[in-house]
Design a protein around this motif. Sequence first.
Motif, PDB file in Angstrom:
ATOM      1  N   SER A 196      -3.387  -6.516  12.831  1.00 31.85           N
ATOM      2  CA  SER A 196      -4.457  -5.447  13.454  1.00 31.85           C
ATOM      3  C   SER A 196      -3.839  -4.136  13.439  1.00 31.85           C
ATOM      4  CB  SER A 196      -4.801  -5.931  14.964  1.00 31.85           C
ATOM      5  OG  SER A 196      -5.811  -7.044  14.829  1.00 31.85           O
ATOM      6  N   GLY A 243      -2.608   0.991   7.263  1.00 31.10           N
ATOM      7  CA  GLY A 243      -3.215   1.303   6.146  1.00 31.10           C
ATOM      8  C   GLY A 243      -2.566  -0.719   5.094  1.00 31.10           C
ATOM      9  N   PHE A 244      -1.731  -1.302   5.841  1.00 28.64           N
ATOM     10  CA  PHE A 244      -1.702  -2.052   5.077  1.00 28.64           C
ATOM     11  C   PHE A 244      -2.366  -3.109   5.534  1.00 28.64           C
ATOM     12  CE2 PHE A 244       2.956   0.232   6.666  1.00 28.64           C
ATOM     13  CZ  PHE A 244       3.143  -0.304   4.733  1.00 28.64           C
ATOM     14  N   ARG A 245      -2.901  -4.084   4.038  1.00 28.25           N
ATOM     15  CA  ARG A 245      -3.852  -4.817   4.460  1.00 28.25           C
ATOM     16  C   ARG A 245      -3.901  -6.602   4.115  1.00 28.25           C
ATOM     17  NH1 ARG A 245      -9.181  -3.959   3.687  1.00 28.25           N
ATOM     18  NH2 ARG A 245      -9.436  -1.579   4.178  1.00 28.25           N
ATOM     19  N   PHE A 285      -2.801  -2.964  10.092  1.00 32.02           N
ATOM     20  CA  PHE A 285      -4.125  -2.496   9.490  1.00 32.02           C
ATOM     21  C   PHE A 285      -3.994  -1.161   9.404  1.00 32.02           C
ATOM     22  CE2 PHE A 285      -8.438  -2.033   8.348  1.00 32.02           C
ATOM     23  CZ  PHE A 285      -9.054  -2.115   7.192  1.00 32.02           C
ATOM     24  N   GLU A 305       0.876  -1.431  -0.081  1.00 28.88           N
ATOM     25  CA  GLU A 305      -0.175  -0.127  -0.429  1.00 28.88           C
ATOM     26  C   GLU A 305       0.921   1.470   0.108  1.00 28.88           C
ATOM     27  OE1 GLU A 305      -0.216  -2.255   1.728  1.00 28.88           O
ATOM     28  OE2 GLU A 305      -2.754  -3.138   1.426  1.00 28.88           O
ATOM     29  N   THR A 352     -10.384  -6.952   7.744  1.00 34.36           N
ATOM     30  CA  THR A 352      -9.195  -7.506   6.219  1.00 34.36           C
ATOM     31  C   THR A 352      -9.783  -8.062   5.586  1.00 34.36           C
ATOM     32  OG1 THR A 352      -7.479  -7.192   8.115  1.00 34.36           O
ATOM     33  CG2 THR A 352      -6.741  -7.993   6.033  1.00 34.36           C
TER      34      THR A 352
END
Lengths: 235, 235, 235, 235, 235, 235
Positions: D21, D27-29, D24, B61, F149
């Motif tokens: 978590s 911004g990282f999925r 996330f 991302e 997610t």
Amino acid sequence: MALGGTTRQLLKQVSTATLTSVLFKHGFRNVFMQGPKRLNHDDAEVMVGAAYTLRYIPSREDLNGPGEFANRSHPQRRAIEECPQGAVLVVDGRGDARAGTGGDILLTRMEQRGCAGMVSDSGVRDIAGIAPLRIPVYAAAVTAPASFTHHCAVDLQVPIACGGAPVYPGDVCVGDRDGVVVIPAHIADEVAAQAVEQERYEAWVLEEVRGGKSIVGLYPPDEATLARYHGTKRD
Amino acid sequence: MALGGTTRQLLKQVSTATLTSVLFKHGFRNVFMQGPKRLNHDDAEVMVGAAYTLRYIPSREDLNGPGEFANRSHPQRRAIEECPQGAVLVVDGRGDARAGTGGDILLTRMEQRGCAGMVSDSGVRDIAGIAPLRIPVYAAAVTAPASFTHHCAVDLQVPIACGGAPVYPGDVCVGDRDGVVVIPAHIADEVAAQAVEQERYEAWVLEEVRGGKSIVGLYPPDEATLARYHGTKRD
Amino acid sequence: MALGGTTRQLLKQVSTATLTSVLFKHGFRNVFMQGPKRLNHDDAEVMVGAAYTLRYIPSREDLNGPGEFANRSHPQRRAIEECPQGAVLVVDGRGDARAGTGGDILLTRMEQRGCAGMVSDSGVRDIAGIAPLRIPVYAAAVTAPASFTHHCAVDLQVPIACGGAPVYPGDVCVGDRDGVVVIPAHIADEVAAQAVEQERYEAWVLEEVRGGKSIVGLYPPDEATLARYHGTKRD
Amino acid sequence: MALGGTTRQLLKQVSTATLTSVLFKHGFRNVFMQGPKRLNHDDAEVMVGAAYTLRYIPSREDLNGPGEFANRSHPQRRAIEECPQGAVLVVDGRGDARAGTGGDILLTRMEQRGCAGMVSDSGVRDIAGIAPLRIPVYAAAVTAPASFTHHCAVDLQVPIACGGAPVYPGDVCVGDRDGVVVIPAHIADEVAAQAVEQERYEAWVLEEVRGGKSIVGLYPPDEATLARYHGTKRD
Amino acid sequence: MALGGTTRQLLKQVSTATLTSVLFKHGFRNVFMQGPKRLNHDDAEVMVGAAYTLRYIPSREDLNGPGEFANRSHPQRRAIEECPQGAVLVVDGRGDARAGTGGDILLTRMEQRGCAGMVSDSGVRDIAGIAPLRIPVYAAAVTAPASFTHHCAVDLQVPIACGGAPVYPGDVCVGDRDGVVVIPAHIADEVAAQAVEQERYEAWVLEEVRGGKSIVGLYPPDEATLARYHGTKRD
Amino acid sequence: MALGGTTRQLLKQVSTATLTSVLFKHGFRNVFMQGPKRLNHDDAEVMVGAAYTLRYIPSREDLNGPGEFANRSHPQRRAIEECPQGAVLVVDGRGDARAGTGGDILLTRMEQRGCAGMVSDSGVRDIAGIAPLRIPVYAAAVTAPASFTHHCAVDLQVPIACGGAPVYPGDVCVGDRDGVVVIPAHIADEVAAQAVEQERYEAWVLEEVRGGKSIVGLYPPDEATLARYHGTKRD
């Protein structure tokens, strides 16, 4: 958040490739339905319409059989007759394409009723009758078995998955020969306008490239290119 | 070990079916790219060219977005402008076809530059613009999302996997309607010559079969058949 | 339980969609081959014929090579020459489409011999030569490598799996553009008759729908519709 | 951006569930490796270390054989001897687990050298010898064939894919019994600190839940819960 | 080409990892069954035995039901009673693990009869009863449904596929915790002897590595290492 | 159609293997959840309870994030607190196990509340905390990422798919080490009684087999065996 006539007209002019790029800029990465392919002849129309959703679960031997459709409140039968004019029937078939969730009779009826299209992440049957239809039809596969062989329709107008993408009733579905993109309803107007703008630029770029230009500085554009592009547009 | 003009001409006359058979005799079993399909109209040319490779990993991302292509040293952009005339751009997209690794603008540019083709085991987008191109294009799927949605270009001209086959820069890629075969560079000349010979025999066999002959003793040939075939050729 | 001429003629008039529905009423849910697609041009014939089966296992390096076909008793070669006129060669390739189990020469020979078709849940090669044939050909994919790259033919005329469906020698295979359905031999006559009846009704329904009728009460029919339909037929 | 001792100690105290978590929120999925499973006995350590990467492509018959390892500069052999103390060897095996990319001898050597672990999205072999090791080992499967059967090592210390996640050399890999998460190097310190904080809260929540509390207002916390939690901590 | 007692004893001392490496040197790349996992407790024996094969196709509603096993000549029932003492029952279930091809009663019977093991690329059921058995059991999954739900036994002692590998009756199957390798019968004696030799060397290497040695020059060995190894053996 | 205490007790004594066989005799072929595996230590209880269902669709960036659970009416949070005592939470996660749909805190809460179990065809996280729980937990995989997610909870108590099987609220779920079977609610009492009877017979058969008996005439039984069995029971 109805799909307005202006937005519908704009969306008819843009590609799903452009729309996914615009949606990416809005933060959406999972808006393209992976799996469903266009089954019509190449001259069929671009598909644009608000999603009307139908959900299936796996069939069960005591509930699902040829007789089930005699029930007039059966969700699949209701979907065919109730999907609004200008809307797209979007089918969650769990990506299981072993059976069809529509055939030539049902799709002809939808065409007659003025529906805007059908998308299923399961199969459709009777391709010989479907391919010539004007109504756009997308499915993950062509397959002969009837829906009840593996599927049981349970819900209308609930949020669903189709081709791995989330689809909420009213979301705007646009389909071309690349496949189907789903635009969240609340940003459809804005996305349509931005996509037309991007499409216009890309058409100009394509002409430049056909004329022998390098893509460096052109796609994406640097400032000189943008100036030249905007100058061109003024002419 | 450049691809010579003679070998290129020979390879334009043979099928990938014949080439895989000849390569099998050389001990190679894994030289056909499983997945990539031809996307052009049927009248597009046979593809022959040395491999120029591009490698992707999954996108992240913070690194991959629409802005990344503004970087002129971005590997995908460089690939489009640097893939040599007569070469085939071979893309390792890890078999993940959820996003495209090329669209109509980039492929038009490659056609303009005289590249020999593009093969990706990921997707391509803008099929309506790609199908009419003269440059042969192969991909595992047609899909709308742009590359950065799922892919990040990281390397040029390194050994890669494409469709499960190993591809080294300079290997010779040949594509017809069956798909794409990759010939190790050091045996390309020899394989081409053998394939032309086998193709000639098979064309003769096909005529025999059309004339009503049994395949027994013909395909593969026994000695009598070989004698008859070589006699025929002398005429 | 031979496939009679009358049943063959009836089956040429019905779709696989109709046949799977009729077979479902007989209690059969797994009679459609999932995977094999039609590879001929659209004007090729409907395929109808009794199954003649060929079974493959994975190839082994010391047993399977180009030379193996020189053995005249090799099962694949025998299949091509022994599959009876009017019969369909059904190939169990374990759904592994990395290699072909037939190409243009073998299929041309089968066409010459009057075979009714070929179905493989593996691949076929030489699509440029196969697509124009009149003999219907179905396979899970088009692929260049020869059969011995991944397959070894071991048996003729034994029960097999093809596309996930059970196929016994003599079962009746019917293929149209949706794919291939297999009808257990002992009910083929009855199923054919029922399918023609259902097809006739569906043709009438399609005309009604084209004329603007709702599917409610029509498909499936209520008593009034049935009365009207049977009245129509009398005219 | 080396992995500091403090961050390493913090990461030893947190779970991969907590880390995904926290990532996330940044911004990282796509930071969890889908596929590789822990193969050690349950009492093996948590794995923490910077990524040292190894990339494979498919093997080719003329290049890959048992003899290839005699070459002392072979990338796999170099990886075993050069992966730094405290680092994790991360292997891109294209998710193809038909062959192993490590066995008991190589992993014992890495344990001796003080490496922090090994992760492969391909297979490993000799599970009977690997399971008792103290060095954490993750792979997509246990399988007997040696690497060269399907793999060819081509690169060290380049960006790779592992289990569908992007991995850059130096990224921080953390593995527990859920699997392996990869933390982009530049945020590892910050993520570690945040994860410890979240882990502390979740430990307190778990005690509350064991004591009979509802998760409503607790997980996630409302203001009253947060006040109570912070009060608790002061005690 | 029976499996002799000496070869059986040698094969009990070697790993499947070693055997696949030895077979690779003989030119065999596809001899490991991909899919079947060991289901016994860790202290169960190594499996060694000649293959006795059983082949399934998909079930058909009119042929396969609970009653089918009352037929004493049913192939599955015969397999359980006729698989020779010391032999391994190898089951071709087309890799479809939705149903079991054996349960605790049948496997207990095989244990009683002195069979050497069972391998299925489909499922087995009753894992609670199977795990404690001494007879080694391998399957692709644990699943509750009985075989007839998806499978129909059709053949005994024919060549089959199991886990993607070719298996001929009489081939020698060896299974440890990595999985199952199949050795072509005609080279079993030679392979066993070579494997014991390689295993002995690898045991020595592992001790060297545990003592802190680098793998460079050791694994694979250079001449000095080989001299040292052979010296060691003499002592 | 509540699950009565008697039926619950009977179902605690039977295996899922027996239940699928009994359900097959009632005409049900698709009642076993393919995918979810038991994650508890081996000494956890058999799972029996009525289904309380939760449905997910794919997540969307603007709707699903860590903050979503602060909403007290969020379906996942409601599921944890509202799934009745003695009921099983059955989760439709579309078979996508890239993210968890539960972790140690939520499952501990369900254990505290007296729920009978949890089954998900997606993943669960925090296996180290889940494995020791007494409440039975089944999932398709262990994975670290949180539900949002990849998943978005949308519905409670609607018909769903789980592991490819249809599940209606109130259907009776039984889970042992083989996996989970779902019994349509209206036949649960009858099926339970029949299963206990079959289980009793199979226990007797297993003793016979352990004593050296052949399965011929025993499993399935012929008349003499049945007479002997019923005689035994009288003793």
